[in-house]
Scaffold this motif. Structure first.
Motif, PDB file in Angstrom:
ATOM      1  N   TYR A   1     -54.837   0.923  76.921  1.00  0.00           N
ATOM      2  CA  TYR A   1     -53.877   0.867  75.819  1.00  0.00           C
ATOM      3  C   TYR A   1     -53.933   2.200  75.090  1.00  0.00           C
ATOM      4  CZ  TYR A   1     -51.572  -1.157  71.633  1.00  0.00           C
ATOM      5  OH  TYR A   1     -50.716  -1.459  70.590  1.00  0.00           O
ATOM      6  N   THR A   2     -52.795   2.898  75.016  1.00  0.00           N
ATOM      7  CA  THR A   2     -52.773   4.266  74.499  1.00  0.00           C
ATOM      8  C   THR A   2     -51.699   4.420  73.434  1.00  0.00           C
ATOM      9  OG1 THR A   2     -53.456   5.090  76.671  1.00  0.00           O
ATOM     10  CG2 THR A   2     -52.553   6.699  75.142  1.00  0.00           C
ATOM     11  N   LEU A   3     -52.008   5.177  72.415  1.00  0.00           N
ATOM     12  CA  LEU A   3     -51.057   5.468  71.348  1.00  0.00           C
ATOM     13  C   LEU A   3     -51.021   6.962  71.071  1.00  0.00           C
ATOM     14  CD1 LEU A   3     -52.719   2.644  70.497  1.00  0.00           C
ATOM     15  CD2 LEU A   3     -51.127   2.741  68.569  1.00  0.00           C
ATOM     16  N   PHE A   4     -49.845   7.464  70.712  1.00  0.00           N
ATOM     17  CA  PHE A   4     -49.693   8.776  70.095  1.00  0.00           C
ATOM     18  C   PHE A   4     -49.320   8.499  68.645  1.00  0.00           C
ATOM     19  CE2 PHE A   4     -47.861  10.930  74.210  1.00  0.00           C
ATOM     20  CZ  PHE A   4     -49.078  10.756  74.832  1.00  0.00           C
ATOM     21  N   SER A   5     -50.246   8.660  67.727  1.00  0.00           N
ATOM     22  CA  SER A   5     -49.950   8.382  66.325  1.00  0.00           C
ATOM     23  C   SER A   5     -50.938   9.125  65.444  1.00  0.00           C
ATOM     24  CB  SER A   5     -49.989   6.879  66.038  1.00  0.00           C
ATOM     25  OG  SER A   5     -51.281   6.358  66.235  1.00  0.00           O
ATOM     26  N   GLU A   6     -50.693   9.064  64.150  1.00  0.00           N
ATOM     27  CA  GLU A   6     -51.547   9.804  63.219  1.00  0.00           C
ATOM     28  C   GLU A   6     -52.878   9.099  62.967  1.00  0.00           C
ATOM     29  OE1 GLU A   6     -51.232  11.900  58.780  1.00  0.00           O
ATOM     30  OE2 GLU A   6     -49.654  10.531  59.470  1.00  0.00           O
TER      31      GLU A   6
END
Length: 380
Positions: free
Chosen positions: A209-214
């Protein structure tokens, strides 16, 4: 106080690649080298993936490769055409064992299992302090990332953060000839969120599970998303064989400005991560090659830097994702909608011509990038 010619603080990907290439070159055999890390590098703490054309120098430790993969968005699912590329996976433990096996053959290279607490360029030499000892050296390469440094800059800082489970099922459920490169069909919740599925057999796969976020998520939210996804795949019984998690900085902050004549920041601490995607393995491979050539000719570490047009492309995407983080799925869906992945891979590897750049960029939502261009035009 023992003195070395080169010290590497942090024995991660970038340091190990660089020292390994120093050893293989034979041109640094007269230089003493010390790697310092609090982690003994004897566990499988991460997995690296990268795309590559044909055979490569790391193939003997590639645990699995795929000639194609699935890409999923909310509105479509597409099998990607990799052309002559392969998507390759390297397990952290295999990489560490391979590197250290070679380094043991070189008596000028040592490893200290200690925690670095400070270092300073004293002009005539560099002082390195650990919790138990002090060392000096001519040149220091630091790969210990300080998250406070890029926050002081004017550029957006995001994280590629992830958690993965390596699961085993009791019945065949995976097609190990195809990975799932990105699956954006999962709930986005105002962010850029996707799943990777890297099957190594019909009953084994890494599901990440991967996110691009702050900001990072609470630990239980990663686990819940992975459980829901596994259930959605129709898997009713499985065992968790291993887990991994991490957070990779995504920023175009000019880390090289913090270098001194005798100290260079490398790896994520030096901006070696591909800012727009978080991919690290291929970029570190390229940068370590450049660094080896540089050290054969130069003595002032402040001279090792280069900005190019790809830096600006990365800035535009990060600007968009920082302001409208939920737009990531729309952008990547536009890039891969036609299923032709090889031009995108070549672009992300920064190996395209200007005309090829424009053909890839033209696939992206134009209004988003025009607005980002107008906001950042004077940073070129």
């Amino acid at each position: 106080m023992k003195h070395y010619y080169y010290i590497f603080t942090g024995a991660g990907l970038s340091s190990l690649m660089t020292v390994y290439k120093m050893a293989l070159s034979g041109r640094f055999n007269d230089k003493s080298v010390l790697l310092i890390d609090s982690n003994s590098k004897n566990t499988n703490d991460r997995t690296w993936c990268f795309w590559e054309q044909g055979k490569g120098k790391w193939d003997n430790i590639v645990s699995k490769n795929w000639d194609t993969a699935w890409f999923s968005a909310k509105s479509f699912k597409k099998e990607l055409d990799f052309g002559d590329y392969q998507y390759k996976m390297v397990r952290g433990l295999d990489f560490y064992a391979f590197i250290f096996n070679e380094l043991k053959q070189h008596p000028n290279i040592e490893f200290a299992n200690q925690k670095v607490v400070d270092f300073a360029d004293l002009q005539t030499h560099v002082l390195v302090k650990t919790e138990t000892e002090n060392y000096t050296c001519n040149k220091l390469f630091n790969s210990i990332y300080n998250p406070d440094i890029p926050k002081k800059g004017k550029h957006p800082v995001l994280q590629q953060h992830f958690k993965g489970w390596f699961i085993k099922t009791n019945t065949p459920v995976f097609d190990d000839s195809k990975a799932t490169f990105m699956d954006f069909s999962i709930p986005q919740k105002g962010n850029t969120r996707f799943m990777y599925v890297l099957p190594v057999s019909s009953t084994e796969a890494l599901i990440e599970y991967t996110l691009f976020s702050e900001h990072l998520l609470p630990e239980e939210e990663y686990d819940s998303a992975i459980k829901d996804y596994i259930t959605g795949l129709g898997i009713t019984y499985y065992e968790i064989a291993d887990k991994e998690k991490g957070s990779i900085p995504m920023t175009v902050y000019p880390f090289w400005k913090n270098n001194t004549q005798n100290i260079m920041h490398i790896g994520s601490a030096g901006g070696w991560t591909k800012a727009s995607t978080g991919y690290t393995f291929k970029n570190s491979d390229k940068q370590s090659e450049k660094l080896i050539r540089f050290l054969e000719q130069e003595n002032d570490l402040r001279k090792f830097y280069k900005t190019n047009r790809f830096w600006f492309y990365d800035l535009l995407l990060l600007d968009i994702l920082y302001r409208t983080n939920e737009k990531g799925s729309e952008i990547f869906a536009a890039l891969f909608k036609k299923g032709n992945a090889s031009p995108v891979f070549k672009f992300l590897d920064e190996e395209t011509s200007l005309s090829e750049d424009l053909s890839v960029i033209a696939k992206c939502p134009k209004s988003l990038f025009i607005k980002a261009l107008l906001r950042n035009i004077f940073r070129i």
